[in-house]
Design an enzyme around this catalytic site. Sequence first.
Site, PDB file in Angstrom:
ATOM      1  N   GLU A   9     -14.803  17.802 -34.829  1.00  0.00           N
ATOM      2  CA  GLU A   9     -14.666  17.871 -33.369  1.00  0.00           C
ATOM      3  C   GLU A   9     -15.620  18.906 -32.773  1.00  0.00           C
ATOM      4  OE1 GLU A   9     -10.450  16.870 -34.913  1.00  0.00           O
ATOM      5  OE2 GLU A   9     -12.177  18.005 -35.592  1.00  0.00           O
ATOM      6  N   CYS A  55      -6.845  20.053 -35.468  1.00  0.00           N
ATOM      7  CA  CYS A  55      -6.197  21.311 -35.858  1.00  0.00           C
ATOM      8  C   CYS A  55      -6.052  22.210 -34.630  1.00  0.00           C
ATOM      9  CB  CYS A  55      -7.008  22.012 -36.954  1.00  0.00           C
ATOM     10  SG  CYS A  55      -8.584  22.700 -36.408  1.00  0.00           S
ATOM     11  N   CYS A 109      -9.357  23.443 -33.152  1.00  0.00           N
ATOM     12  CA  CYS A 109     -10.060  22.431 -32.356  1.00  0.00           C
ATOM     13  C   CYS A 109      -9.393  22.209 -31.003  1.00  0.00           C
ATOM     14  CB  CYS A 109     -10.122  21.111 -33.122  1.00  0.00           C
ATOM     15  SG  CYS A 109     -11.289  21.149 -34.471  1.00  0.00           S
ATOM     16  N   VAL A 156     -18.223  20.338 -41.695  1.00  0.00           N
ATOM     17  CA  VAL A 156     -18.951  21.022 -42.757  1.00  0.00           C
ATOM     18  C   VAL A 156     -17.957  21.997 -43.378  1.00  0.00           C
ATOM     19  CG1 VAL A 156     -20.855  22.552 -43.350  1.00  0.00           C
ATOM     20  CG2 VAL A 156     -21.162  20.843 -41.543  1.00  0.00           C
ATOM     21  N   CYS A 184     -15.293  22.101 -37.953  1.00  0.00           N
ATOM     22  CA  CYS A 184     -14.658  20.787 -37.885  1.00  0.00           C
ATOM     23  C   CYS A 184     -15.572  19.752 -37.236  1.00  0.00           C
ATOM     24  CB  CYS A 184     -13.363  20.877 -37.094  1.00  0.00           C
ATOM     25  SG  CYS A 184     -12.123  21.958 -37.842  1.00  0.00           S
TER      26      CYS A 184
END
Length: 124
Positions: free
Chosen positions: A57, A88, A91, A46, A55
């Site tokens: 994940e 990233c 995450c 989102v 994210c």
Amino acid sequence: MSGFEALLAAARAVVAPRQLTESAVCGTVGAAIETASGDVFVGVCVDTASSLGFCAEHSAAAAMLTSGQSEIVRMVAVDRHGAVLAPCGRCREFIIQLDAANADTLVMIDVNSSIALRELLPFR
């Protein structure tokens, strides 16, 4: 890549970009995680103008946590075109903090290779 075929398909299946409001979009990235018990959880990103989004994940991990699980054996994320994305830094750190065993999570970093999460965060 052995063991990742179904996970990759699951991540690609949830990618469905859509404009939610003038300042929010979702579904441009999809993720799939496989837990130690063999369950698969998916999620989408989102994106918001105010950086309050999250994210894909994180979304998949939240679904996993809701089911009472925390150990991830494999994970993958893909963009709107189905190309594999490495997670990233946010995450990577998030997943490793959910369960000590997640340091060994295999993360698909391209369609031909994966790496243990601990190797993506070598200097914790």
